[in-house]
Write a protein that holds these residues in place. Structure first.
Motif, PDB file in Angstrom:
ATOM      1  N   SER A 225    -139.159 -21.790  15.496  1.00  0.00           N
ATOM      2  CA  SER A 225    -140.618 -21.895  15.433  1.00  0.00           C
ATOM      3  C   SER A 225    -141.216 -20.520  15.161  1.00  0.00           C
ATOM      4  CB  SER A 225    -141.173 -22.455  16.743  1.00  0.00           C
ATOM      5  OG  SER A 225    -140.938 -21.527  17.797  1.00  0.00           O
TER       6      SER A 225
ATOM      7  N   GLN B 271    -138.990 -21.918  20.286  1.00  0.00           N
ATOM      8  CA  GLN B 271    -138.458 -23.268  20.131  1.00  0.00           C
ATOM      9  C   GLN B 271    -137.629 -23.354  18.860  1.00  0.00           C
ATOM     10  OE1 GLN B 271    -142.283 -25.190  20.019  1.00  0.00           O
ATOM     11  NE2 GLN B 271    -142.013 -25.959  22.097  1.00  0.00           N
TER      12      GLN B 271
ATOM     13  N   LEU C 175    -136.376 -26.368  15.990  1.00  0.00           N
ATOM     14  CA  LEU C 175    -136.508 -27.721  15.460  1.00  0.00           C
ATOM     15  C   LEU C 175    -135.182 -28.061  14.814  1.00  0.00           C
ATOM     16  CD1 LEU C 175    -138.115 -30.239  14.537  1.00  0.00           C
ATOM     17  CD2 LEU C 175    -138.817 -28.896  12.540  1.00  0.00           C
TER      18      LEU C 175
ATOM     19  N   ILE D 203    -137.494 -31.110  18.890  1.00  0.00           N
ATOM     20  CA  ILE D 203    -138.045 -29.791  19.166  1.00  0.00           C
ATOM     21  C   ILE D 203    -137.623 -29.445  20.579  1.00  0.00           C
ATOM     22  CG2 ILE D 203    -140.134 -28.414  19.429  1.00  0.00           C
ATOM     23  CD1 ILE D 203    -141.520 -30.411  17.525  1.00  0.00           C
TER      24      ILE D 203
END
Length: 145
Positions: free
Chosen positions: A112, A117, A119, A129
């Motif tokens: 991210s 984070q 994905l 996520i």
């Protein structure tokens, strides 16, 4: 790989050899000095594009490496057919932090923008996520490895 700054019609690419079998993924680091590749031989290879040396080989995946990308702090992130995400905290690290428990092949991964984070996409038709504990400062990541 072509030298795009000096590309002409007669230019030939620089060949990067090393994987056994298909190469599934390649990615440049942000400053363009390194490249990573992942292949059907289960390895991730780190190429220093400023040197003619052979690549550094990172092992750990059991099966194909589907996707490679650079993450925070020039970390190396790779996903695999074995249902894992492996993060090498820096380009000099030899031991990865390994995330398991996906119950599906991990096809792609993208950090991210806030670097907290990841994905991931999977062969079971899902995208996930999730918080990345290994995406913090290098010292914290190295402690996890």
């Amino acid at each position: 790989m072509w030298d795009t700054a000096n590309l002409t019609d007669s230019s030939t690419p620089r060949l990067l050899r090393g994987h056994r079998g298909l190469v599934w993924s390649v990615a440049y680091n942000p400053d363009g000095t390194h490249l990573i590749s992942g292949g059907s031989d289960g390895t991730v290879r780190l190429w220093d594009l400023t040197q003619p040396d052979p690549p550094k080989v990172r092992r750990g995946h059991q099966g194909f490496v589907w996707h490679t990308t650079f993450g925070p702090n020039n970390s190396i992130i790779a996903t695999g057919q074995d249902g894992t995400v492996r993060i090498w905290p820096t380009i000099t690290a030899t031991e990865p932090v390994t995330y398991t428990g996906f119950a599906a092949s991990v096809e792609t991964v993208t950090p991210s923008p806030n670097e907290q984070q990841l994905l991931t996409t999977h062969d079971d038709g899902t995208a996930r996520i999730w918080h990345c504990h290994a995406c913090g400062p290098t010292e914290d990541i190295t402690a996890l490895a």
